[in-house]
Design an enzyme around this catalytic site. Structure first.
Site, PDB file in Angstrom:
ATOM      1  N   HIS A  57       0.848  -1.190   0.000  1.00 29.77           N
ATOM      2  CA  HIS A  57       0.000   0.000   0.000  1.00 29.77           C
ATOM      3  C   HIS A  57       0.884   1.240   0.000  1.00 29.77           C
ATOM      4  O   HIS A  57       2.029   1.201   0.481  1.00 29.77           O
ATOM      5  CB  HIS A  57      -0.896   0.025   1.236  1.00 29.77           C
ATOM      6  CG  HIS A  57      -1.942  -1.051   1.238  1.00 29.77           C
ATOM      7  ND1 HIS A  57      -3.004  -1.043   2.116  1.00 29.77           N
ATOM      8  CD2 HIS A  57      -2.097  -2.160   0.475  1.00 29.77           C
ATOM      9  CE1 HIS A  57      -3.761  -2.096   1.894  1.00 29.77           C
ATOM     10  NE2 HIS A  57      -3.232  -2.793   0.910  1.00 29.77           N
ATOM     11  N   GLU A  59       0.886   3.840   1.829  1.00 34.03           N
ATOM     12  CA  GLU A  59       1.337   4.233   3.170  1.00 34.03           C
ATOM     13  C   GLU A  59       2.508   3.372   3.636  1.00 34.03           C
ATOM     14  O   GLU A  59       3.487   3.880   4.182  1.00 34.03           O
ATOM     15  CB  GLU A  59       0.201   4.102   4.196  1.00 34.03           C
ATOM     16  CG  GLU A  59      -1.047   4.888   3.873  1.00 34.03           C
ATOM     17  CD  GLU A  59      -2.080   4.075   3.108  1.00 34.03           C
ATOM     18  OE1 GLU A  59      -1.716   3.407   2.110  1.00 34.03           O
ATOM     19  OE2 GLU A  59      -3.251   4.088   3.500  1.00 34.03           O
ATOM     20  N   CYS A  87      -6.134   1.753   5.756  1.00 37.40           N
ATOM     21  CA  CYS A  87      -6.795   0.542   6.241  1.00 37.40           C
ATOM     22  C   CYS A  87      -6.234   0.192   7.624  1.00 37.40           C
ATOM     23  O   CYS A  87      -5.311   0.839   8.122  1.00 37.40           O
ATOM     24  CB  CYS A  87      -6.559  -0.609   5.260  1.00 37.40           C
ATOM     25  SG  CYS A  87      -4.848  -1.200   5.225  1.00 37.40           S
ATOM     26  N   CYS A  90      -2.395  -0.506   7.604  1.00 37.51           N
ATOM     27  CA  CYS A  90      -1.583   0.713   7.528  1.00 37.51           C
ATOM     28  C   CYS A  90      -1.718   1.531   8.810  1.00 37.51           C
ATOM     29  O   CYS A  90      -0.738   2.119   9.284  1.00 37.51           O
ATOM     30  CB  CYS A  90      -1.986   1.537   6.315  1.00 37.51           C
ATOM     31  SG  CYS A  90      -1.615   0.701   4.747  1.00 37.51           S
TER      32      CYS A  90
END
Length: 152
Positions: A57, A59, A87, A90
């Site tokens: 992801h 992040e 999410c 993260c």
């Protein structure tokens, strides 16, 4: 009216540029920028498909890049600008990194960490949301409309 180079809007625009790169690569268009002392030290976009890695992801990639840049595991003097609410995975990484500030573009009512009705961020982390919200939401909607074959 010009944007200050150190404004939340300015840094979120940089995160949106990253999200647009993800869009062009067929990835869910999420972009992230991490700053320290009003200087960009890391930026990333989703690369789950490219890297065949469910943890890639924006992040997570930005956190790793920022930690490498600083040579430290804690980001307690850093701000993360991200186009979509992180999410739970993260959010957990942000907790462990002890992020100073989180700035979110669009909320994610389905998969964002706040949908769990729990406070996952580090107690010292401050949060702000809604920065360039319309632009961030439009990019996500355009992506999913494109994936479904809808005209937008």
């Amino acid at each position: 009216m010009s944007l200050s180079i150190y404004s939340d809007d300015h840094f979120m625009k940089l995160a949106l540029e990253e999200a647009n790169l993800a869009f062009e690569e067929g990835e869910i268009p999420v972009g992230a920028v991490i700053t320290a002392g009003n200087q960009v030290i890391a930026k990333a976009h989703n690369q789950v498909q490219r890297l065949n890695d469910v943890t890639a992801h924006a992040e997570m990639l930005a956190i790793t890049a920022a930690q490498n840049h600083l040579g430290a595991k804690y980001l307690n003097e850093c701000t993360l600008y991200v186009t979509l609410e992180p999410c739970i995975m993260c959010g957990g990484a942000l907790f462990w990194a002890q992020l100073k500030k989180l700035v979110i573009g669009a909320n994610d009512d389905r998969r964002g960490f706040s949908s769990l009705n729990t406070h996952i961020l580090h107690p010292k982390t401050t949060m702000q949301s809604g920065i360039l919200k319309d632009d961030c939401e439009k990019l996500i909607h355009d992506f999913f409309n494109k994936m479904r074959g809808n005209n937008f």
